[in-house]
Design a protein around this motif. Structure first.
Motif, PDB file in Angstrom:
ATOM      1  N   LEU A   1      23.986  25.709  -0.129  1.00 53.59           N
ATOM      2  CA  LEU A   1      24.590  25.063  -1.812  1.00 53.59           C
ATOM      3  C   LEU A   1      24.362  23.372  -1.070  1.00 53.59           C
ATOM      4  CD1 LEU A   1      27.328  27.424  -2.836  1.00 53.59           C
ATOM      5  CD2 LEU A   1      25.432  27.230  -4.008  1.00 53.59           C
ATOM      6  N   GLY A   2      24.048  22.393  -2.171  1.00 57.20           N
ATOM      7  CA  GLY A   2      23.868  21.204  -1.763  1.00 57.20           C
ATOM      8  C   GLY A   2      25.090  20.827  -2.517  1.00 57.20           C
ATOM      9  N   VAL A   3      25.149  19.498  -1.947  1.00 56.54           N
ATOM     10  CA  VAL A   3      25.537  18.613  -2.919  1.00 56.54           C
ATOM     11  C   VAL A   3      25.139  17.710  -3.902  1.00 56.54           C
ATOM     12  CG1 VAL A   3      28.073  16.546  -2.830  1.00 56.54           C
ATOM     13  CG2 VAL A   3      27.782  18.804  -1.318  1.00 56.54           C
ATOM     14  N   PHE A   4      25.742  17.380  -5.260  1.00 58.06           N
ATOM     15  CA  PHE A   4      25.398  16.553  -6.010  1.00 58.06           C
ATOM     16  C   PHE A   4      24.998  15.353  -5.747  1.00 58.06           C
ATOM     17  CE2 PHE A   4      25.898  13.792  -9.758  1.00 58.06           C
ATOM     18  CZ  PHE A   4      25.167  14.044 -10.836  1.00 58.06           C
ATOM     19  N   ALA A   5      23.732  14.883  -6.076  1.00 57.05           N
ATOM     20  CA  ALA A   5      24.204  13.240  -5.949  1.00 57.05           C
ATOM     21  C   ALA A   5      23.078  12.550  -7.081  1.00 57.05           C
ATOM     22  CB  ALA A   5      22.513  13.038  -4.173  1.00 57.05           C
ATOM     23  N   GLY A   6      22.353  13.682  -7.877  1.00 55.71           N
ATOM     24  CA  GLY A   6      21.965  12.449  -9.264  1.00 55.71           C
ATOM     25  C   GLY A   6      21.007  13.834  -9.785  1.00 55.71           C
ATOM     26  N   GLY A   7      21.065  13.599 -10.845  1.00 54.32           N
ATOM     27  CA  GLY A   7      20.458  14.534 -12.712  1.00 54.32           C
ATOM     28  C   GLY A   7      21.474  15.075 -13.199  1.00 54.32           C
ATOM     29  N   THR A   8      20.706  15.567 -13.743  1.00 51.87           N
ATOM     30  CA  THR A   8      21.075  16.735 -14.526  1.00 51.87           C
ATOM     31  C   THR A   8      20.923  17.785 -14.873  1.00 51.87           C
ATOM     32  OG1 THR A   8      20.122  16.389 -16.838  1.00 51.87           O
ATOM     33  CG2 THR A   8      21.446  14.858 -16.216  1.00 51.87           C
ATOM     34  N   HIS A   9      21.685  19.436 -15.736  1.00 52.21           N
ATOM     35  CA  HIS A   9      21.243  19.969 -15.855  1.00 52.21           C
ATOM     36  C   HIS A   9      19.627  20.561 -16.553  1.00 52.21           C
ATOM     37  CE1 HIS A   9      23.466  19.886 -19.326  1.00 52.21           C
ATOM     38  NE2 HIS A   9      22.566  21.621 -19.911  1.00 52.21           N
ATOM     39  N   ARG A  10      19.774  19.342 -17.454  1.00 50.56           N
ATOM     40  CA  ARG A  10      18.103  19.567 -18.159  1.00 50.56           C
ATOM     41  C   ARG A  10      17.920  19.292 -17.246  1.00 50.56           C
ATOM     42  NH1 ARG A  10      22.577  17.455 -21.725  1.00 50.56           N
ATOM     43  NH2 ARG A  10      22.781  18.765 -23.234  1.00 50.56           N
ATOM     44  N   ILE A  11      17.184  18.041 -16.821  1.00 51.26           N
ATOM     45  CA  ILE A  11      16.281  17.140 -15.988  1.00 51.26           C
ATOM     46  C   ILE A  11      16.380  18.189 -14.568  1.00 51.26           C
ATOM     47  CG2 ILE A  11      15.990  15.245 -17.623  1.00 51.26           C
ATOM     48  CD1 ILE A  11      17.408  13.730 -14.982  1.00 51.26           C
ATOM     49  N   GLY A  12      17.627  18.380 -13.903  1.00 51.62           N
ATOM     50  CA  GLY A  12      17.209  19.203 -12.457  1.00 51.62           C
ATOM     51  C   GLY A  12      18.328  18.056 -11.602  1.00 51.62           C
ATOM     52  N   PHE A  13      18.899  18.841 -11.023  1.00 55.74           N
ATOM     53  CA  PHE A  13      19.250  18.273  -9.702  1.00 55.74           C
ATOM     54  C   PHE A  13      18.504  17.439  -8.651  1.00 55.74           C
ATOM     55  CE2 PHE A  13      22.943  20.493 -12.375  1.00 55.74           C
ATOM     56  CZ  PHE A  13      23.588  19.624 -12.928  1.00 55.74           C
ATOM     57  N   GLN A  14      19.548  16.105  -8.115  1.00 53.34           N
ATOM     58  CA  GLN A  14      19.352  15.496  -6.616  1.00 53.34           C
ATOM     59  C   GLN A  14      20.187  16.019  -6.097  1.00 53.34           C
ATOM     60  OE1 GLN A  14      18.529  12.801  -8.776  1.00 53.34           O
ATOM     61  NE2 GLN A  14      16.613  14.105  -9.603  1.00 53.34           N
ATOM     62  N   THR A  15      20.076  16.330  -4.622  1.00 52.49           N
ATOM     63  CA  THR A  15      21.153  17.379  -4.279  1.00 52.49           C
ATOM     64  C   THR A  15      20.762  17.070  -2.612  1.00 52.49           C
ATOM     65  OG1 THR A  15      20.036  19.128  -3.119  1.00 52.49           O
ATOM     66  CG2 THR A  15      22.164  18.968  -5.605  1.00 52.49           C
TER      67      THR A  15
END
Length: 407
Positions: free
Chosen positions: A107-121
């Motif tokens: 599991l990664g920690v949120f670092a950017g993005g959205t569920h629509r375009i994808g997350f950076q973790t």
């Protein structure tokens, strides 16, 4: 109204004023459907106050055996269940959660993005531990928080719908695809963590979660009206749930006659799925007030309970200092959080009467309880109004109960 005060050190007239206050300000004014207040001291029920209705539309008065949705007052019960397994050496507080849920290892920690375009973790500073689930520092959230992109991802992944119509396995699998709000231990956020604890109880014990609760807690304590649904023959005692209107009144939010609580759910929510009565919950709370035991049956040891009711927030701070949550069932200065309970650290900072070490929690439909070991006091408040933040009734109740002390 029942009031026994001879051996409890409580003033009967002052206790009676609580019910008159609730009736005048809330029930008669149409702000709450009805109220049930139960106070015990030194192991004896000192006061039971009843006002108003369990079901306004059907003219059903509230009574001692009315069955309520207790929602997040389920969390302390689930936490006690998990700590039973800790005492048996089957799981430890500092165990990484991925030991029991392998699909959560990365599991990664949120670092950017959205569920629509994808997350950076990014990689968490340390793995999530079992203790993080108990104290809501795991990096999980609730979709209803409406605060961050991760909250939105919970809604998009229909985590709330899984909690209604899915099962624990599907719930755990869905969370494996979502980022954490923050690195475990860094912040406090009210979350689905206690539902995850229910899954751990089931996996570690090798027994269905609801069966474990029934066998290890409800049956021994005689909690005959507590469960994940209203049992056959009990529906006539089930309260309707209400919500406020813009005009200042209330309207039905969940009709007792058609509620989903009338049949067994597929998802057994350790975070908010139980129904109960004031008397049943008093049996559970009184066992905790007795140091973890009641009627010759021990839930957990006194030392385990002391550990659970200590403040476990990193750095020894209170909730306002660490919380990023838009909503919780406690938000006062001077209040910390233990392993399943809010706990008073400094009563003066709360600006409410109480004792260092008293512990509590509430439910979404405005139910509430607290236990004060120093005063040998237990109080339970039942009503059915969502959301629990609508009125300051919990604060008022604590003030008036402590005002009745007479020794």
């Amino acid at each position: 109204m029942l009031t026994r005060t001879r051996s409890t050190g409580l003033d009967a007239k002052r206790l009676a004023k609580i019910d008159d206050f609730l009736a005048k300000k809330y029930v008669d004014a149409g702000r709450l459907p009805g109220t049930l207040t139960m106070v015990a001291r030194r192991g004896e029920i000192a006061h039971v106050g009843l006002r108003g209705h369990a079901d306004i539309e059907r003219g059903l008065k509230i009574s001692e055996d009315t069955i309520f949705r207790i929602y997040s007052m389920t969390k302390p019960i689930t936490s006690i269940a998990l700590m039973m397994l800790v005492e048996e050496g089957l799981i430890a507080l500092d165990d990484p959660v991925h030991r029991y849920i392998p699909e959560w290892r990365n599991l990664g920690v949120f670092a950017g993005g959205t569920h629509r375009i994808g997350f950076q973790t990014k990689k968490p500073e340390r793995p999530m531990q079992v203790v993080d689930l108990l104290r809501h520092t795991a990096g999980l959230t609730y979709g209803f928080q409406l605060r961050t992109n991760v909250d939105a991802a919970y809604r998009a992944a229909k985590i709330g719908e899984i909690e209604k119509d899915g099962d624990l396995d599907g719930f755990i699998a869905a969370l494996a695809s979502l980022p954490l709000e923050f690195s475990p231990g860094e912040k406090w956020n009210y979350s689905v963590a206690t539902d995850v604890l229910g899954y751990l109880v089931q996996k570690v014990s090798g027994e269905r979660f609801e069966e474990f609760l029934q066998r290890r807690i409800f049956d021994p304590l005689g909690m005959v009206d507590t469960g994940f649904h209203v049992r056959e023959g009990q529906a006539h005692r089930f309260a309707s749930c209400y919500q406020p209107t813009k005009a200042g009144g209330i309207e039905v939010q969940d009709d007792a006659a058609t509620s989903t609580f009338l049949k067994p759910p597929s998802f057994m929510s350790g975070g908010g799925g139980l129904v109960s009565t004031a008397g049943d919950y008093m049996k559970f709370a009184q066992a905790l007030a007795n140091g973890g035991t009641a009627g010759g049956h021990r839930l957990v040891s006194r030392k385990t309970l002391e550990l659970m009711t200590a403040n476990h927030l990193p750095g020894g701070v209170d909730l306002p200092a660490l919380s990023v949550s838009l909503f919780s069932e406690a938000s006062y200065s001077g209040v910390g959080f233990g392993l399943g309970f809010a706990t008073t650290m400094d009563a003066a900072k709360t600006l409410i009467p109480g004792s260092a070490g008293d512990y509590s929690w509430g439910g979404a439909a405005s139910t509430f309880f607290w236990i004060d070991p120093a005063e040998e006091l237990v109080a339970i408040f039942m009503t059915q109004l969502i959301p629990s933040s609508t009125y300051p009734v919990r604060r008022e109740l604590r003030t008036m109960v402590y005002a009745a002390l007479d020794d």
